[in-house]
Scaffold this active site. Structure first.
Site: not given
Length: 410
Positions: A305, A165, A398, A316, A334, A339
């Site tokens: 994010h 991502c 990831f 975060e 998002k 996403h």
């Protein structure tokens, strides 16, 4: 300690997202602050049956691209369309530019998962001769960069980073490095993803990454909310045109913003979970600011994010509160767009730039107020007028990939 580097000009933007085709449509959708999640007929019968799809049929892409579209996967078509818009916006013409000095860097996390399923079903139901001879080109992630280069007659370096991502953000950081090394004069860089399929959605659900709010899909993506339970799968592409600032000025271009610094670091912790310390993310943030010659107190705004997953948002939020204690405004797209995986970093970089340009911070959808333990200034309910001079865009993937891009007003 990173030395400050010369900023790079962002002269073109191109977006195709669930908010619409074109940068303006996406910006308006994000500023409206309403989720675009809907039921997805292709997922009927699955535990999660909603996504954020593009609001127009694939036939529209085919008509826009022309005869070459038949050989492309969906994610590649999105990249080509976004790249064309970005190049037009930059005022550049592929028919006359020096193609050998134009690089393409298009990140993608998953590639054509929909085509994998489609072609496997053909094999099982109709036999080997019914599998397309173009199955591999429609599937492999690097073909987005390859087809963009072909479409734009860009004969310079072509790369296809895959950092999950963070792929789109990695592509933009690599673009800056190519320009700094004088390996090209123009870079068409960004990310693309169209990975919605029955298998991919089911796999993310089995991981516990997706929201299961099937009774209220428009409220499912809730970055930084106390009751967040996962993200909503989406598709889209974001592409930027980058040039050395001096070159942009010399040809009379008016940059949208400057890419002032980039930071990347690995968690080296876990395949899918962030470490509670967020050391890698903080290292990426500090490197981006050091390269830009900026202090943490210079940051006016954070495009987070913000996946709406319990672990990511908590980590975060703690990072922002610790590293940026002066309380810059925070948004997370998002909540509206879902996403977009490998495209997210590039789409959100473009939105960060638009925030600087328009002096307007979009709200986080479905967020009346952040979780009480989060000491961050989330923009909620409606957009906020703000003179943003410096902003950072966070992207985490990831595998422990962390990328932070720092942008300043041109």
């Amino acid at each position: 300690m990173s030395a400050a580097k010369a900023p790079v000009a962002v002269t073109g933007l191109g977006l195709i997202t669930p908010g619409g085709q074109g940068t303006e449509a996406t910006w308006e959708a994000v500023c409206a602050g309403r989720s675009l999640a809907t039921r997805d007929a292709a997922l009927d019968g699955l535990p999660v049956d909603f996504t954020c799809r593009l609001p127009f049929p694939e036939e529209d892409f085919d008509r826009a691209i022309g005869r070459k579209s038949w050989r492309m996967g969906r994610f590649t078509k999105l990249a080509v369309l976004a790249a064309r818009e970005a190049v037009r916006d930059a005022g550049l013409d592929p028919a006359v530019w020096q193609g050998a000095r134009v690089a393409t860097v298009i990140g993608c996390g998953m590639g054509g998962t929909d085509k994998w399923e489609e072609q496997y079903q053909r094999l099982e139901r109709r036999g080997p001769t019914r599998v397309s001879p173009l199955a591999i080109p429609m599937i492999v992630p690097n073909l987005a960069a390859g087809e963009v280069a072909i479409d734009l007659r860009a004969r310079g370096i072509s790369l296809a980073p895959a950092t999950a991502c963070a792929s789109g953000a990695t592509a933009i950081a690599l673009a800056r490095d190519l320009l700094a090394a004088d390996l090209c004069d123009v870079v068409v860089a960004g990310g693309t993803e169209a990975a919605i399929s029955r298998l991919s959605v089911t796999s993310f659900w089995r991981m516990g990454a997706l929201s299961v709010r099937t009774d209220a899909v428009a409220e499912a993506s809730r970055p930084f909310a106390p009751d967040r339970d996962g993200f909503v799968m989406a598709e889209g592409a974001g592409v930027l045109v980058l040039e050395r600032a001096a070159d942009a000025v010399a040809r009379g271009a008016r940059p949208h913003a400057l890419l002032a610094g980039c930071g990347s670091a690995s968690d080296a912790h876990h395949p899918t979970a962030p470490p509670e310390s967020a050391d890698g993310a903080e290292a990426a943030l500090r490197t981006a600011l050091e390269e830009a010659g900026l202090a943490t107190s210079d940051v006016d705004h954070v495009n987070a994010h913000g996946t709406s997953t319990p672990l990511n948002d908590a980590t975060e939020a703690a990072l922002i509160a610790r590293a940026l204690p002066h309380g810059p405004s925070v948004t997370a797209a998002k909540g509206v767009l879902g996403h977009t995986l490998g495209a997210a970093g590039a789409i959100e970089a473009a939105l960060t730039i638009l925030t600087i340009q328009h002096h307007r911070v979009p709200p986080i959808a479905n967020l009346p107020a952040p979780a009480p333990e989060f000491d961050i200034d989330c923009v909620t309910k409606e957009s906020r007028r703000q003179d943003v001079r410096t902003a950072v865009s966070h992207s985490f993937g990831f595998g422990g990939h962390n990328v932070v891009l720092a942008f300043t007003a041109a």
